[in-house]
Structure formats: C-alpha cells, structure tokens
Design an enzyme around this catalytic site. Structure first.
Site, PDB file in Angstrom:
ATOM      1  N   CYS A 237      51.489  60.211  57.658  1.00 29.62           N
ATOM      2  CA  CYS A 237      52.320  59.403  58.392  1.00 29.62           C
ATOM      3  C   CYS A 237      52.800  59.501  59.871  1.00 29.62           C
ATOM      4  O   CYS A 237      52.676  61.055  60.557  1.00 29.62           O
ATOM      5  CB  CYS A 237      53.328  59.104  57.666  1.00 29.62           C
ATOM      6  SG  CYS A 237      53.554  58.407  55.948  1.00 29.62           S
TER       7      CYS A 237
ATOM      8  N   ARG B 277      47.432  60.256  60.929  1.00 31.39           N
ATOM      9  CA  ARG B 277      48.022  60.923  60.008  1.00 31.39           C
ATOM     10  C   ARG B 277      47.976  60.183  58.876  1.00 31.39           C
ATOM     11  O   ARG B 277      48.555  60.997  57.771  1.00 31.39           O
ATOM     12  CB  ARG B 277      49.542  61.004  60.875  1.00 31.39           C
ATOM     13  CG  ARG B 277      49.168  61.780  62.012  1.00 31.39           C
ATOM     14  CD  ARG B 277      50.850  61.920  63.059  1.00 31.39           C
ATOM     15  NE  ARG B 277      52.131  62.629  62.141  1.00 31.39           N
ATOM     16  CZ  ARG B 277      52.317  64.275  62.174  1.00 31.39           C
ATOM     17  NH1 ARG B 277      51.429  64.496  63.256  1.00 31.39           N
ATOM     18  NH2 ARG B 277      53.432  64.207  61.110  1.00 31.39           N
TER      19      ARG B 277
ATOM     20  N   TRP C  58      50.690  57.521  55.273  1.00 30.03           N
ATOM     21  CA  TRP C  58      50.124  57.021  53.974  1.00 30.03           C
ATOM     22  C   TRP C  58      50.581  57.774  52.602  1.00 30.03           C
ATOM     23  O   TRP C  58      52.052  58.396  53.131  1.00 30.03           O
ATOM     24  CB  TRP C  58      49.011  59.270  54.452  1.00 30.03           C
ATOM     25  CG  TRP C  58      48.332  60.260  54.029  1.00 30.03           C
ATOM     26  CD1 TRP C  58      46.815  59.829  53.754  1.00 30.03           C
ATOM     27  CD2 TRP C  58      48.354  61.467  53.220  1.00 30.03           C
ATOM     28  NE1 TRP C  58      46.162  61.030  52.677  1.00 30.03           N
ATOM     29  CE2 TRP C  58      47.443  61.090  52.081  1.00 30.03           C
ATOM     30  CE3 TRP C  58      49.673  61.484  52.049  1.00 30.03           C
ATOM     31  CZ2 TRP C  58      47.082  62.068  51.285  1.00 30.03           C
ATOM     32  CZ3 TRP C  58      49.644  62.474  51.362  1.00 30.03           C
ATOM     33  CH2 TRP C  58      48.409  62.643  50.239  1.00 30.03           C
TER      34      TRP C  58
ATOM     35  N   ASN D 131      58.868  59.658  57.936  1.00 28.41           N
ATOM     36  CA  ASN D 131      57.631  60.530  57.704  1.00 28.41           C
ATOM     37  C   ASN D 131      58.336  61.950  56.561  1.00 28.41           C
ATOM     38  O   ASN D 131      58.762  62.395  57.417  1.00 28.41           O
ATOM     39  CB  ASN D 131      56.802  60.773  59.142  1.00 28.41           C
ATOM     40  CG  ASN D 131      55.743  62.587  58.801  1.00 28.41           C
ATOM     41  OD1 ASN D 131      54.830  62.991  57.673  1.00 28.41           O
ATOM     42  ND2 ASN D 131      55.295  63.146  59.503  1.00 28.41           N
ATOM     43  N   GLY D 132      57.587  61.869  55.703  1.00 26.84           N
ATOM     44  CA  GLY D 132      57.935  63.090  54.986  1.00 26.84           C
ATOM     45  C   GLY D 132      58.318  62.932  53.408  1.00 26.84           C
ATOM     46  O   GLY D 132      57.285  61.769  52.875  1.00 26.84           O
TER      47      GLY D 132
ATOM     48  N   GLU E  57      32.654  75.521  54.511  1.00 23.08           N
ATOM     49  CA  GLU E  57      32.715  74.479  55.063  1.00 23.08           C
ATOM     50  C   GLU E  57      31.481  72.834  55.405  1.00 23.08           C
ATOM     51  O   GLU E  57      32.245  71.954  56.040  1.00 23.08           O
ATOM     52  CB  GLU E  57      32.368  74.861  56.486  1.00 23.08           C
ATOM     53  CG  GLU E  57      33.111  74.277  57.838  1.00 23.08           C
ATOM     54  CD  GLU E  57      34.207  73.439  57.864  1.00 23.08           C
ATOM     55  OE1 GLU E  57      35.685  73.654  57.130  1.00 23.08           O
ATOM     56  OE2 GLU E  57      34.573  72.839  58.954  1.00 23.08           O
TER      57      GLU E  57
ATOM     58  N   LYS F 287      32.300  69.217  54.949  1.00 30.53           N
ATOM     59  CA  LYS F 287      32.071  68.236  56.079  1.00 30.53           C
ATOM     60  C   LYS F 287      31.496  67.188  55.408  1.00 30.53           C
ATOM     61  O   LYS F 287      31.636  65.992  55.551  1.00 30.53           O
ATOM     62  CB  LYS F 287      31.274  68.917  56.893  1.00 30.53           C
ATOM     63  CG  LYS F 287      31.829  69.493  57.913  1.00 30.53           C
ATOM     64  CD  LYS F 287      33.278  68.733  58.749  1.00 30.53           C
ATOM     65  CE  LYS F 287      34.049  69.267  58.329  1.00 30.53           C
ATOM     66  NZ  LYS F 287      35.018  69.729  58.957  1.00 30.53           N
TER      67      LYS F 287
ATOM     68  N   GLU G 265      33.800  65.087  52.763  1.00 31.63           N
ATOM     69  CA  GLU G 265      35.117  64.398  52.805  1.00 31.63           C
ATOM     70  C   GLU G 265      34.487  63.501  54.411  1.00 31.63           C
ATOM     71  O   GLU G 265      34.735  62.682  53.709  1.00 31.63           O
ATOM     72  CB  GLU G 265      36.017  65.293  53.781  1.00 31.63           C
ATOM     73  CG  GLU G 265      35.558  66.214  55.128  1.00 31.63           C
ATOM     74  CD  GLU G 265      36.794  66.524  55.378  1.00 31.63           C
ATOM     75  OE1 GLU G 265      37.709  66.678  54.981  1.00 31.63           O
ATOM     76  OE2 GLU G 265      36.412  67.726  56.493  1.00 31.63           O
TER      77      GLU G 265
ATOM     78  N   HIS H 235      24.347  82.004  38.828  1.00 29.49           N
ATOM     79  CA  HIS H 235      25.586  81.683  37.260  1.00 29.49           C
ATOM     80  C   HIS H 235      26.154  80.350  37.364  1.00 29.49           C
ATOM     81  O   HIS H 235      27.098  80.221  37.024  1.00 29.49           O
ATOM     82  CB  HIS H 235      27.021  82.999  38.037  1.00 29.49           C
ATOM     83  CG  HIS H 235      26.155  84.458  38.016  1.00 29.49           C
ATOM     84  ND1 HIS H 235      25.731  84.948  37.170  1.00 29.49           N
ATOM     85  CD2 HIS H 235      25.752  85.228  39.321  1.00 29.49           C
ATOM     86  CE1 HIS H 235      25.406  86.566  37.519  1.00 29.49           C
ATOM     87  NE2 HIS H 235      26.075  86.714  39.094  1.00 29.49           N
TER      88      HIS H 235
ATOM     89  N   LYS I  87      44.586  63.867  59.208  1.00 35.86           N
ATOM     90  CA  LYS I  87      44.693  65.179  59.848  1.00 35.86           C
ATOM     91  C   LYS I  87      45.292  66.126  59.316  1.00 35.86           C
ATOM     92  O   LYS I  87      45.463  66.924  59.658  1.00 35.86           O
ATOM     93  CB  LYS I  87      44.314  64.609  60.621  1.00 35.86           C
ATOM     94  CG  LYS I  87      43.474  65.302  61.906  1.00 35.86           C
ATOM     95  CD  LYS I  87      42.296  64.970  62.936  1.00 35.86           C
ATOM     96  CE  LYS I  87      42.532  66.403  63.513  1.00 35.86           C
ATOM     97  NZ  LYS I  87      41.191  67.396  62.492  1.00 35.86           N
TER      98      LYS I  87
HETATM   99  C1  G6P Z   1      43.911  67.870  56.238  1.00 37.82           C
HETATM  100  C2  G6P Z   1      42.476  68.314  57.495  1.00 37.82           C
HETATM  101  C3  G6P Z   1      41.900  69.073  57.275  1.00 37.82           C
HETATM  102  C4  G6P Z   1      42.219  70.536  57.991  1.00 37.82           C
HETATM  103  C5  G6P Z   1      43.231  70.731  56.612  1.00 37.82           C
HETATM  104  C6  G6P Z   1      44.459  71.902  57.040  1.00 37.82           C
HETATM  105  O1  G6P Z   1      43.385  68.717  54.992  1.00 37.82           O
HETATM  106  O2  G6P Z   1      41.946  66.690  56.635  1.00 37.82           O
HETATM  107  O3  G6P Z   1      41.099  68.740  58.371  1.00 37.82           O
HETATM  108  O4  G6P Z   1      42.229  71.451  57.922  1.00 37.82           O
HETATM  109  O5  G6P Z   1      44.079  69.798  56.599  1.00 37.82           O
HETATM  110  O6  G6P Z   1      45.134  71.691  58.395  1.00 37.82           O
HETATM  111  P1  G6P Z   1      45.305  72.288  59.594  1.00 37.82           P
HETATM  112  O7  G6P Z   1      45.952  71.805  60.429  1.00 37.82           O
HETATM  113  O8  G6P Z   1      46.941  73.176  59.549  1.00 37.82           O
HETATM  114  O9  G6P Z   1      44.345  73.446  60.144  1.00 37.82           O
END
Ligand code: G6P
Length: 614
Positions: A2, A27, A74, A100-101, A487, A491, A494, A510, A609
């Site tokens: 949030c 957020r 969120w 937020n929290g 990674e 990508k 997501e 395996h 994010k």
């Molecule tokens: C969320 C974001 C990711 C990020 C992860 C960790 O899941 O969508 O992109 O890698 O959090 O976030 P940080 O800010 O700790 O790198």
C-alpha cells in the site's frame, strides 16, 4: 504494501494527493481512495482498482480542501473492493485514516470494539484503528494525537498511518512502525506525507524520515513536531533529497520497464562511478570499507533477500566464493527468519533489497542483529528502512525503479556484489594482480557491452512474437548463469503470466525433461566458459526431444548456432560478468511478450513492488 500520501497547507490537496498516488501505485493497485477536509466536512471518495478509476469517479464531486489523505491498496485483509478501500471513517465521520501495514491483533481489538458498540463496515484490519482511536478519544477525553498514541500502544503489527480530523482541521497526525513514512517540509508552511519521497520531490527537497514508533504532528500553526511512542519529543532530522523529478517519468518510453531496461548502461556506470578505476587499478566501496577485514575473516557470509534480489545474491555467492574464497550462504529472508538459524557475532549478514523496505528482509536482519551478527545492506532506495538499520552498506545508485518487475536494480545489485567480491579478493590475495586488473577493465567496459546487447532488440522482438503464445517455458543455465535462468523465468511469469521455470541445466534430466515437446521453448545461457560443452550437451538433449532452443551465446559462436532454433549473441566478457549481460535479452524478451499478450507490463496483476507485509 500500500502507498499513502497526505497534504496540509494552503494549496488544493486533491491534485497533489492524486499525483502522489499515481507515483505510489507501484506499491499496490487494488483500490484507491482520498479523504478531503473542507468546510468542517470530510469528503471521502474511494474506488476499487487503479488510481485512474478513482480519478474518474471523483471527477464531478466536491474536491475542495487544503488538507487531505490518500491511499492506494494492495489487499491483505478483505477483498479488493470499494468498501475495503481506504481511507476508513470513524462512525460519526469526524476522523478518517489511511494505513499501510498489518494490524496483527486486529481480531481481538475488533471483538472488543464490537462490545463497545462499534459497527464495522469493512473486512479490513485497518478499520479497527480508526474505531480504536475514536473510542479512546471519547472515553479518555484526550486530544486526537494522544488518542492515536494510546491506540498504537495497543497495536501489534506494522503500520504507517495518517489521521485527519474535523476537530483539528489544521493538523495531520502520522505514525510509523515497520512501514515507511516520509514527511516533506514545504516552503509555505505546508507539509507532505508519503510512503516514499516520490510524491514529495516535486514540491520540496527537505524531508524527515520517521523512525519506528515515532509520531509526527504536522500543524499549520505549530509546524512539525515528532514524539516517540512514550511521548518524548524528538528533534526532527531534516535531510536533503537528491532524487530528481525526471527520474520518475517515462522519458518518451511506452513503459517504465522499457525505460529502465534501456537505462542500464547508465545505471551500471553510476553504480561503479567513484568506486573503481581500471587505469589506476583500484576499487573501493566507501560504505563497507571498515568492514572488509571482518568480511575476509568471517567464517561465512549470509545473504538474505526476496524475489529478484535473491537471484542477485545467488550470483553474489558464486562471485564471493570463486574470487574471494569466502563461504557464502544465500537465504530466502522469509525462510531464514522462521528457521531458528545458527548465527553468532562472527557472522556477517548482507541484505540485498531494491526498495530497502521488504518486510521479510527487514525481519531477517533484525533477527541477525539480535544475535550479534554484523548486518550490511545493498539497497537502491536511499534512506530506506534497511539502509537505516544496517551497520553499513553500499547503495546501488540505479535511480528510482518504478516498473514492478525489477530490471536495472538487479544488474546494479550484481554490479555492487561484483565490486565487493573483487575488492575482497584483491585484499585477501585470492586473485592475481593480472586477474584483478582484467576484472576492473572488463567491468569498466560492461556499460558499452550492455548497449550492444540492447541493440539486439529487434531480433529479440521477433523471437518474442514466435513464442508469445507458449503456455510453459524452461530457462536453463549453469554456474552463475543459473540465477540468470531463474531471473529470466521470473520475469516471464510475473509480467506475461506464462508459466516458466528456471533450472540448473544439468538438473533438467532429473525431471523437467519430461515436459519437453515441440511446444516447449527452452531458453539457455550457453556462453563460452567453464561449463560450455556441458550446456551444449543439454541443448542436444532438448533438441532430441523436439524442444525449441533459444540460446544466449558469446559473439561468434558457431556450434550452438547450428543446433539452436534461435541464438542471441552477447559480447565476450570475463565469465564472472556474464550474468549482467545475459540477463538483458531475457528482460527484453519478457517485456515484448507481455506487450504482445496485452498485459499490464508496469503493474502486473496481484503484484506490488514493495512488499511491506510478511
Ligand atoms: C517484490 C517485487 C520484486 C522484488 C521483491 C524483493 O516481489 O515485485 O521485484 O524483487 O519484492 O524486493 P526488494 O525491494 O527487497 O528487492
């Protein structure tokens, strides 16, 4: 998660808050809402979905008011609908609140408040806060600020809140614990409050980052006052923001993610600027200098992180172990903290986090700190919670990353980890002088090489077109390219919602090999280096089962070209630096596939994010 934003001053609050919410939408974007104080009335507008929905809904309403609060959500407790959207009102409409929290003991508080006659409208944990403050204020006949303080003493959990009230129209009350909150001090006796500095930077560069369990009262007559939860007044520590407004805009790109992918030559250079010089032959990370000997002596270093940052740690593990011969363990922050891990004073725990706010990473650090370990941070957001609780650290200097899918933050994290590994290896004597100088020269050449990879965009877009309708994808790599495979898969899933898995190439046989048929694209990092021949064999195994191979290869490679369906060439570099280059085609590929599938690239469904909930 949030995002929260608030304003009090002489200007109209609505446009400031609305713009702020758009900046904070990364957020969370399940719902958005605004409360404006005008003519002794709190007007509240909230809507499920993005801030744009709220804007449309509010368009012909009374939007007057020079004080207001706003929220982008969120969802944690309760579905993402209009009723659960913030702000939340007290029953008599005298006060409204954004949060937020997570209030962990909300159920107990809710039951008590129901006994006191309160009727709850929403399913949120937040609504208990507004009623609790109201209840305390009415029963104890105290000011709103004091009621907020007393209420927070009863709360278990995480919060960043802002309260607006009819009773004190000249005042906003804010508080934080484990969720971030910044106060911006305007030039006209006005104040801005937000989850991060992005909604504020346009109006003022003077900010105060609230500490845990601090309460800020911003008052048009009395200015800014900060108290701790025990009511002791504290002197605000005013900092100067270095953030530039242009960094928060798309700069002509269609999406933030694309802009951020293309920024990488610059962000990587910014990351090592002033920290190394290949001609002069030195590397120095000022932030951790004092701790380098301790890192060299450490029996092990634990790296904790989540998501993409966790993948950067896996690359870091290879670098630290191979170059500096320091034992590294990489942990998911969320698992580490609940496992009763063995940590002692000789351990060094490094948290890697773009936002510097991820709740699990914070909690893992706090745990490590409580056991006496040295805690270091690698963060992107300056002044973030992690950067403030750590003993020392290095910023990545990638600049604000707004696309929810992390791109430039990842390559910057890997760059910082490379600098650290090279520096430690040099000090420890585990690499030769020649290797040291080649590594520095190669690092310095990386931004140019990233540019060359970005020039492959058209080839990558064509490949994207061919595989955009895939339902599954496999990503393979070995050594430090294995985290790149993870990674790459992350990508793709997501932002384009295609199921994808990353695997160490040799592990394919395996299990995942059973999935391979002519429909399955397999993305492989097959650059020249230690495991090249082995990876080529893995490619053969995929081809034997009619899978489609898209390989990232070193420029000039002829062997893989003959077997693979597609190759993407990247410039030759030191093997340790391949992860930085090899990750870029995967970023572009996911981006194009997501665009072709009509997905919301910058704000993928269900994600946020900055994950400030555990
Ligand atoms: C969320 C974001 C990711 C990020 C992860 C960790 O899941 O969508 O992109 O890698 O959090 O976030 P940080 O800010 O700790 O790198």
């Amino acid at each position: 998660m949030c995002g929260i934003v608030a304003y009090i001053g002489k200007k109209q609050a609505y446009p400031i808050i609305l713009k702020g919410l758009k900046r904070l939408e990364y957020r969370g974007y399940d719902s958005a809402g605004i409360a404006l104080l005008h003519d002794n009335q709190i007007n509240l507008y909230k809507r499920q979905g993005k801030v744009a929905n709220l804007e449309e809904f509010a368009a012909n309403k009374d939007l007057n008011g020079t004080s207001g609060i706003g929220h982008t959500r969120w969802a944690t407790h309760g579905a993402p609908n209009d009723v659960n959207a913030h702000p939340h009102y007290s029953t008599d409409g005298n006060l409204a609140l954004i949060h937020n929290g997570i209030i962990e003991n909300y159920d107990t508080l809710r039951k008590e408040l129901i006994l006191h006659g309160y009727v709850f409208k929403s399913e949120t944990d937040t609504e208990v806060l507004v009623h609790l403050i109201d209840d305390i204020q009415k029963n104890e006949h105290v000011s709103i600020a004091e009621a907020v303080r007393l209420a927070l003493l009863n709360v278990v959990g995480a919060y960043a809140i802002v309260v607006i009230s009819k009773e004190n129209p000249n005042q906003l009350i804010a508080a934080r614990k484990s969720s971030p909150l910044v106060v911006g001090i305007g030039g006209e006796g006005d104040f801005y409050l937000a989850s991060d500095a992005t909604p504020i930077v346009e109006y003022t560069k003077r900010v105060v980052y609230l500490e845990d369990e601090e309460i800020a009262i911003v008052d048009l007559n009395d200015g800014l006052k900060i108290f701790n939860i025990n009511n002791q007044e504290k002197t605000p520590y005013i900092q100067q923001l270095e953030l530039q407004l242009e960094a928060l805009e798309k700069g002509g790109y269609e999406h933030f993610m694309l802009k951020e992918i293309h920024e990488q030559p610059r962000s990587i250079r910014d990351c090592f600027r002033g920290r190394m010089n290949a001609d002069e032959g030195w590397v120095s990370l000022g932030g951790i200098k004092e701790y380098e000997q301790k890192m060299i002596n450490a029996q092990r270093i634990v790296m904790v992180a989540c998501g993409t940052s966790w993948h950067a740690c896996l690359v870091g593990e290879y670098l630290f172990e191979d170059l500096a011969r320091i034992n590294v363990e990489v942990e998911y922050a969320s698992e580490f903290r609940y496992r009763n891990p063995i940590i002692n004073e000789n351990d060094i725990v490094i948290a890697v986090s773009q936002s510097g706010e991820t709740a699990d990473t914070m909690a893992a650090l706090e745990l490590a700190k409580s056991k006496g370990a040295t805690i270091l941070g690698i963060c992107n957001v300056v002044g973030s919670s992690i950067s403030r609780i750590t003993d020392a650290g290095s910023y990545t200097h990638a600049g604000p990353e707004i696309g929810v899918a992390s791109t430039k933050a990842f390559t910057a994290q890997v760059t910082v980890l490379t600098l650290m590994a090279v520096s430690l290896a040099h000090k420890k004597g585990t690499i030769s002088e020649t290797k040291f100088h080649t590594m520095l020269a190669e690092l310095e050449a990386i931004p140019e090489k990233v540019k060359m990879v970005l020039e492959k965009n058209d080839i990558i877009e064509k490949i994207a077109l061919e595989y955009k309708d895939a339902t599954n994808a496999l990503y393979l790599g070995r050594g430090s390219s294995f985290p790149v495979a993870l990674e790459g898969a992350l990508k793709l899933k997501e932002i384009s919602y295609i199921h994808a898995e990353g695997y160490p190439a040799a592990e394919m046989k395996h299990g995942p090999i059973a999935l391979i048929d002519e429909e399955m694209p397999v993305f492989v990092i097959a650059t020249k280096g230690t495991s090249y021949e082995k990876v080529v064999s893995n490619i053969q195994e995929v081809k034997a089962r009619k899978g489609k191979i898209i390989a990232i290869v070193t420029e000039g490679d002829e062997t893989v070209k003959e077997i693979a369906d597609h190759v993407i060439e990247i410039p030759d570099t030191d093997e340790h630096l391949v992860p930085i280059l090899a990750t870029i085609p995967f970023q572009l590929l996911s981006y194009h596939i997501a665009v072709m599938r009509g997905c919301n690239v910058d704000q993928p469904r269900n994600l946020a994010k900055s994950v400030t909930v555990e």
